[in-house]
Design a protein around this motif. Structure first.
Motif, PDB file in Angstrom:
ATOM      1  N   ASP A  27       0.827  -1.212   0.000  1.00  0.00           N
ATOM      2  CA  ASP A  27       0.000   0.000   0.000  1.00  0.00           C
ATOM      3  C   ASP A  27       0.863   1.265   0.000  1.00  0.00           C
ATOM      4  OD1 ASP A  27      -2.288  -1.543  -0.037  1.00  0.00           O
ATOM      5  OD2 ASP A  27      -2.736  -1.276   2.104  1.00  0.00           O
ATOM      6  N   ALA A  28       1.944   1.254   0.761  1.00  0.00           N
ATOM      7  CA  ALA A  28       2.834   2.422   0.791  1.00  0.00           C
ATOM      8  C   ALA A  28       3.444   2.670  -0.585  1.00  0.00           C
ATOM      9  CB  ALA A  28       3.930   2.232   1.835  1.00  0.00           C
ATOM     10  N   VAL A  29       3.878   1.603  -1.263  1.00  0.00           N
ATOM     11  CA  VAL A  29       4.463   1.762  -2.603  1.00  0.00           C
ATOM     12  C   VAL A  29       3.399   2.279  -3.573  1.00  0.00           C
ATOM     13  CG1 VAL A  29       5.517   0.551  -4.561  1.00  0.00           C
ATOM     14  CG2 VAL A  29       6.271   0.043  -2.223  1.00  0.00           C
ATOM     15  N   ARG A  30       2.210   1.710  -3.512  1.00  0.00           N
ATOM     16  CA  ARG A  30       1.129   2.172  -4.401  1.00  0.00           C
ATOM     17  C   ARG A  30       0.828   3.652  -4.189  1.00  0.00           C
ATOM     18  NH1 ARG A  30      -2.665  -3.162  -3.545  1.00  0.00           N
ATOM     19  NH2 ARG A  30      -1.764  -4.389  -5.253  1.00  0.00           N
ATOM     20  N   GLY A  61      10.339   1.620 -17.321  1.00  0.00           N
ATOM     21  CA  GLY A  61      11.680   1.929 -16.834  1.00  0.00           C
ATOM     22  C   GLY A  61      11.561   2.853 -15.623  1.00  0.00           C
ATOM     23  N   TRP A  62      12.256   2.523 -14.561  1.00  0.00           N
ATOM     24  CA  TRP A  62      12.199   3.323 -13.334  1.00  0.00           C
ATOM     25  C   TRP A  62      12.891   4.668 -13.553  1.00  0.00           C
ATOM     26  CZ3 TRP A  62       9.751   1.940  -8.845  1.00  0.00           C
ATOM     27  CH2 TRP A  62       9.342   0.608  -8.725  1.00  0.00           C
ATOM     28  N   THR A  63      12.219   5.752 -13.179  1.00  0.00           N
ATOM     29  CA  THR A  63      12.839   7.074 -13.224  1.00  0.00           C
ATOM     30  C   THR A  63      13.556   7.314 -11.888  1.00  0.00           C
ATOM     31  OG1 THR A  63      10.950   8.249 -12.270  1.00  0.00           O
ATOM     32  CG2 THR A  63      10.966   7.952 -14.692  1.00  0.00           C
ATOM     33  N   THR A  64      14.432   8.299 -11.870  1.00  0.00           N
ATOM     34  CA  THR A  64      15.124   8.649 -10.627  1.00  0.00           C
ATOM     35  C   THR A  64      14.109   9.048  -9.559  1.00  0.00           C
ATOM     36  OG1 THR A  64      17.053   9.371 -11.884  1.00  0.00           O
ATOM     37  CG2 THR A  64      16.866  10.170  -9.621  1.00  0.00           C
ATOM     38  N   LYS A  65      13.091   9.811  -9.944  1.00  0.00           N
ATOM     39  CA  LYS A  65      12.045  10.244  -9.008  1.00  0.00           C
ATOM     40  C   LYS A  65      11.294   9.037  -8.442  1.00  0.00           C
ATOM     41  CE  LYS A  65       8.767  13.212  -7.423  1.00  0.00           C
ATOM     42  NZ  LYS A  65       8.402  12.739  -6.125  1.00  0.00           N
ATOM     43  N   GLN A  66      10.955   8.081  -9.288  1.00  0.00           N
ATOM     44  CA  GLN A  66      10.244   6.890  -8.808  1.00  0.00           C
ATOM     45  C   GLN A  66      11.106   6.080  -7.830  1.00  0.00           C
ATOM     46  OE1 GLN A  66       9.315   5.371 -12.728  1.00  0.00           O
ATOM     47  NE2 GLN A  66       7.113   5.675 -12.372  1.00  0.00           N
ATOM     48  N   LEU A  70      10.212   5.364  -4.066  1.00  0.00           N
ATOM     49  CA  LEU A  70      10.183   3.980  -3.578  1.00  0.00           C
ATOM     50  C   LEU A  70      10.911   3.879  -2.241  1.00  0.00           C
ATOM     51  CD1 LEU A  70       9.302   1.053  -4.162  1.00  0.00           C
ATOM     52  CD2 LEU A  70      11.455   0.759  -5.411  1.00  0.00           C
ATOM     53  N   ARG A  71      12.053   4.549  -2.127  1.00  0.00           N
ATOM     54  CA  ARG A  71      12.779   4.561  -0.855  1.00  0.00           C
ATOM     55  C   ARG A  71      11.927   5.204   0.250  1.00  0.00           C
ATOM     56  NH1 ARG A  71      16.361   3.878  -4.367  1.00  0.00           N
ATOM     57  NH2 ARG A  71      18.558   3.542  -4.337  1.00  0.00           N
ATOM     58  N   LEU A  72      11.246   6.284  -0.096  1.00  0.00           N
ATOM     59  CA  LEU A  72      10.355   6.940   0.874  1.00  0.00           C
ATOM     60  C   LEU A  72       9.205   6.013   1.281  1.00  0.00           C
ATOM     61  CD1 LEU A  72      10.126  10.557  -0.651  1.00  0.00           C
ATOM     62  CD2 LEU A  72      11.386   9.833   1.395  1.00  0.00           C
ATOM     63  N   ALA A  73       8.690   5.250   0.319  1.00  0.00           N
ATOM     64  CA  ALA A  73       7.610   4.305   0.614  1.00  0.00           C
ATOM     65  C   ALA A  73       8.086   3.229   1.592  1.00  0.00           C
ATOM     66  CB  ALA A  73       7.095   3.664  -0.677  1.00  0.00           C
ATOM     67  N   PHE A  74       9.315   2.757   1.429  1.00  0.00           N
ATOM     68  CA  PHE A  74       9.873   1.771   2.362  1.00  0.00           C
ATOM     69  C   PHE A  74      10.001   2.388   3.756  1.00  0.00           C
ATOM     70  CE2 PHE A  74      10.533  -1.014  -1.077  1.00  0.00           C
ATOM     71  CZ  PHE A  74      10.905  -2.250  -0.582  1.00  0.00           C
ATOM     72  N   VAL A  91      15.988  -2.075  -8.091  1.00  0.00           N
ATOM     73  CA  VAL A  91      14.855  -2.033  -9.017  1.00  0.00           C
ATOM     74  C   VAL A  91      15.290  -2.636 -10.347  1.00  0.00           C
ATOM     75  CG1 VAL A  91      13.783  -0.023  -7.939  1.00  0.00           C
ATOM     76  CG2 VAL A  91      15.377   0.307  -9.829  1.00  0.00           C
ATOM     77  N   GLU A  92      14.343  -3.217 -11.029  1.00  0.00           N
ATOM     78  CA  GLU A  92      14.597  -3.806 -12.350  1.00  0.00           C
ATOM     79  C   GLU A  92      13.582  -3.232 -13.327  1.00  0.00           C
ATOM     80  OE1 GLU A  92      17.053  -5.961 -13.162  1.00  0.00           O
ATOM     81  OE2 GLU A  92      17.779  -5.977 -11.093  1.00  0.00           O
ATOM     82  N   ASP A  93      14.049  -2.808 -14.501  1.00  0.00           N
ATOM     83  CA  ASP A  93      13.161  -2.301 -15.542  1.00  0.00           C
ATOM     84  C   ASP A  93      12.479  -3.451 -16.273  1.00  0.00           C
ATOM     85  OD1 ASP A  93      13.885   0.327 -14.997  1.00  0.00           O
ATOM     86  OD2 ASP A  93      15.501   0.340 -16.481  1.00  0.00           O
ATOM     87  N   TRP A  94      11.416  -3.121 -16.990  1.00  0.00           N
ATOM     88  CA  TRP A  94      10.721  -4.066 -17.840  1.00  0.00           C
ATOM     89  C   TRP A  94      11.711  -4.583 -18.879  1.00  0.00           C
ATOM     90  CZ3 TRP A  94       9.537  -4.354 -23.080  1.00  0.00           C
ATOM     91  CH2 TRP A  94       8.481  -5.194 -23.448  1.00  0.00           C
ATOM     92  N   GLU A  95      11.686  -5.880 -19.141  1.00  0.00           N
ATOM     93  CA  GLU A  95      12.586  -6.475 -20.138  1.00  0.00           C
ATOM     94  C   GLU A  95      11.797  -7.379 -21.070  1.00  0.00           C
ATOM     95  OE1 GLU A  95      16.248  -8.393 -18.905  1.00  0.00           O
ATOM     96  OE2 GLU A  95      16.147  -7.316 -16.990  1.00  0.00           O
ATOM     97  N   GLU A  96      12.348  -7.506 -22.272  1.00  0.00           N
ATOM     98  CA  GLU A  96      11.706  -8.394 -23.247  1.00  0.00           C
ATOM     99  C   GLU A  96      12.763  -9.209 -23.970  1.00  0.00           C
ATOM    100  OE1 GLU A  96       8.655  -8.232 -27.046  1.00  0.00           O
ATOM    101  OE2 GLU A  96       9.673  -6.407 -26.420  1.00  0.00           O
TER     102      GLU A  96
END
Length: 187
Positions: A27-30, A61-66, A70-74, A91-96
């Motif tokens: 919930d915090a991350v969301r 792809g994770w942005t610097t802000k995200q 995320l750290r703040l959410a933790f 963090v891991e970005d979407w991969e294909e």
């Protein structure tokens, strides 16, 4: 026979999946990162340390802000949790893999059983945590996390560790005890 370490890692994973603390983290991350998080917990081994990951299908792809959010959410989640302290790993970005498959973006983390005080010895810590437990599931979770800590933090052949392990082992439910092999700690 299954190794003690394997049993403990799997048991800790199962109890974390059922823990209200995991919902607090999700919930915090969301809310803080403002992303969709798949609530299906997955386990991962990161540099020899057992951890977990959650998928985030709304991110490519994770942005610097995200990542900062995320750290703040933790941090926010850790202020509210009662049984676990969460530590963001990566963090891991979407991969294909073109024409084959894809992997959603995700974040990896560790979950450590929270301690409300720092007793002087393992026996005192054990007694304090078991006293705090209010249900059979909590007692089992506490014993499993203590056993895992004893295995991770010390030589299981050390007499103090061995005595504490034996005492805790004897209090585990019979179906778990029957699957533990103290001689196979390194699997």
């Amino acid at each position: 026979m299954i190794s003690l370490k394997h049993i403990l890692v799997e048991s800790l994973f199962d109890t974390l999946k059922r823990s209200p603390d995991l919902k607090i983290l999700i919930d915090a991350v969301r809310n803080v990162v403002n992303v969709d998080v798949d609530d299906m917990l997955k386990s991962a081994n990161m540099s020899g340390r057992e951890g977990y990951y959650l998928r985030v299908p709304s991110i490519r792809g994770w942005t610097t802000k995200q990542e900062e959010d995320l750290r703040l959410a933790f941090d926010e989640a850790n202020q509210k949790t009662k049984k676990y302290t969460f530590e963001l790993h990566d963090v891991e970005d979407w991969e294909e893999e073109p024409g084959e498959r894809y992997w959603d973006a995700s974040f990896t983390f560790f979950a450590t059983p929270a301690r409300t005080s720092e007793p002087n010895d393992k026996e005192t810590m054990y007694n304090a945590l078991v006293k705090q437990a209010r249900t059979d599931v909590e007692v089992e979770e506490t014993l499993i996390s203590l056993l895992l800590t004893a295995v991770r933090d010390g030589d299981p052949d050390d007499i103090d560790n061995r005595n504490l392990l034996d005492k805790q082992y004897n209090q585990l439910p019979g179906d778990i005890r029957s699957n533990i092999d103290f001689n196979a700690l390194d699997d």
